[in-house]
Design a protein around this motif. Sequence first.
Motif, PDB file in Angstrom:
ATOM      1  N   LEU A 288       0.831  -1.209   0.000  1.00 25.89           N
ATOM      2  CA  LEU A 288       0.000   0.000   0.000  1.00 25.89           C
ATOM      3  C   LEU A 288       0.864   1.256   0.000  1.00 25.89           C
ATOM      4  N   ARG A 289       1.882   1.274   0.818  1.00 29.32           N
ATOM      5  CA  ARG A 289       2.739   2.465   0.879  1.00 29.32           C
ATOM      6  C   ARG A 289       3.424   2.729  -0.458  1.00 29.32           C
ATOM      7  N   SER A 290       3.616   1.681  -1.242  1.00 25.30           N
ATOM      8  CA  SER A 290       4.243   1.831  -2.557  1.00 25.30           C
ATOM      9  C   SER A 290       3.327   2.511  -3.564  1.00 25.30           C
ATOM     10  N   MET A 291       2.046   2.665  -3.220  1.00 23.15           N
ATOM     11  CA  MET A 291       1.084   3.276  -4.140  1.00 23.15           C
ATOM     12  C   MET A 291       0.947   4.777  -3.913  1.00 23.15           C
ATOM     13  N   ARG A 292       1.780   5.325  -3.068  1.00 21.23           N
ATOM     14  CA  ARG A 292       1.711   6.760  -2.797  1.00 21.23           C
ATOM     15  C   ARG A 292       2.017   7.573  -4.050  1.00 21.23           C
ATOM     16  N   GLY A 293       1.270   8.655  -4.238  1.00 18.66           N
ATOM     17  CA  GLY A 293       1.487   9.541  -5.367  1.00 18.66           C
ATOM     18  C   GLY A 293       0.523   9.317  -6.508  1.00 18.66           C
ATOM     19  N   LEU A 294      -0.287   8.249  -6.449  1.00 12.93           N
ATOM     20  CA  LEU A 294      -1.295   8.031  -7.479  1.00 12.93           C
ATOM     21  C   LEU A 294      -2.455   9.002  -7.296  1.00 12.93           C
ATOM     22  N   ASP A 295      -3.180   9.263  -8.374  1.00 16.72           N
ATOM     23  CA  ASP A 295      -4.329  10.177  -8.314  1.00 16.72           C
ATOM     24  C   ASP A 295      -5.555   9.388  -7.859  1.00 16.72           C
ATOM     25  N   LEU A 296      -5.584   9.046  -6.587  1.00 23.30           N
ATOM     26  CA  LEU A 296      -6.663   8.233  -6.035  1.00 23.30           C
ATOM     27  C   LEU A 296      -7.897   9.090  -5.767  1.00 23.30           C
ATOM     28  N   VAL A 297      -9.033   8.664  -6.310  1.00 23.48           N
ATOM     29  CA  VAL A 297     -10.293   9.409  -6.145  1.00 23.48           C
ATOM     30  C   VAL A 297     -11.280   8.654  -5.273  1.00 23.48           C
ATOM     31  N   GLY A 298     -10.870   7.526  -4.737  1.00 23.58           N
ATOM     32  CA  GLY A 298     -11.716   6.742  -3.858  1.00 23.58           C
ATOM     33  C   GLY A 298     -11.050   5.416  -3.570  1.00 23.58           C
ATOM     34  N   ALA A 299     -11.549   4.727  -2.539  1.00 27.20           N
ATOM     35  CA  ALA A 299     -10.958   3.448  -2.159  1.00 27.20           C
ATOM     36  C   ALA A 299     -11.939   2.691  -1.274  1.00 27.20           C
ATOM     37  N   ASP A 300     -11.675   1.400  -1.130  1.00 28.22           N
ATOM     38  CA  ASP A 300     -12.468   0.623  -0.184  1.00 28.22           C
ATOM     39  C   ASP A 300     -11.621  -0.485   0.422  1.00 28.22           C
TER      40      ASP A 300
END
Length: 339
Positions: A288-300
């Motif tokens: 999860l920490r490796s996904m930092r910097g993505l343009d995340l607009v939502g999550a579950d």
Amino acid sequence: MQGGRTVTHRVSETDAARIARYRPASGMLSPRFSGVPSFMRLPVLTPAEAAGAIEIGLVGIPFDGATTNRPGARLGPRGVREASTGTRMLNPATGIAPYALAACADLGDVAVNPIDAAETCRRIEAFHAGLRAEGVVPLSIGGDHLVTYPVLRALGQGRPLGLIHIDAHSDTDDSQYEGTRLTHGTPFRRAVEDGVLDPHRSVQIGIRGSVDAADERDWACAQGIRIITMEEALVRGLPEIAAEARAIVGAGPTYLSFDIDALDPAYAPGTGTPEIGGFTSREALHLLRSMRGLDLVGADLVEVAPPLDPSGVTALAGGALAFEILCLLADAVAERRTR
């Protein structure tokens, strides 16, 4: 950047004052085991109260009427709320202080219909469409994995989303149990068919376990979804697969979905369809920490089933992983604010 240093984003004095009103109760002022539990001990608001006030809303979706194996995920939001009261203000591994970056609140639960999957999907979609209209980024806690489908319908209208999907199962079946098309094994197929999910910007990580037929994953691959099996992840290593996942979704708007059964049942036994050979809790945090910097607009975060784990370790993992995801969302919100 990271390495234990606090992340700094440019936040105006006006934004800082607003953000400061919506953060968890301090564990230094009241014990974490006291009070009515909310996600991360955040203030509880109605969607109407949240409009124009917050940027990230944590939402419970207590529905497991589409599970095909062991039920119990309807109590996931309640269990994760309780377990998440132990989270604090700063992520020392990434340096992200989410409540200094974005105004956050617990928005309660979607009013699901526990015996009608189609009606529940309509309600979930309407709830999240309202959040999108107000500019609120949702972090939804399920519930079984079907709940992701209506969330994607709400967030992906007019702009198909990329997807980071961490799970033991692909969840791209066409139907289950004599043509039933709305189950926790079908959400991503339905989302691709509806045009709200871009399969060429979608990656599934950790897929494993026995299957019913040799061609079970063929449809997903034919659409362009990248499936990274657990066997491949083991051989290549987390840094390499994380880099590939980031390249696949690129700079466009992206959704993150984490099924707790991505973890090995040694770390998360309380889930409907456990599969041995999964990620450790530590590996999941790193991924999860490796996904930092993505343009995340939502999550579950889905499929936590507290009744199947009296020890509470699954809900504890769910609460910790939800905090990691919240950190990613807060970082993305702060980044978009500077554009």
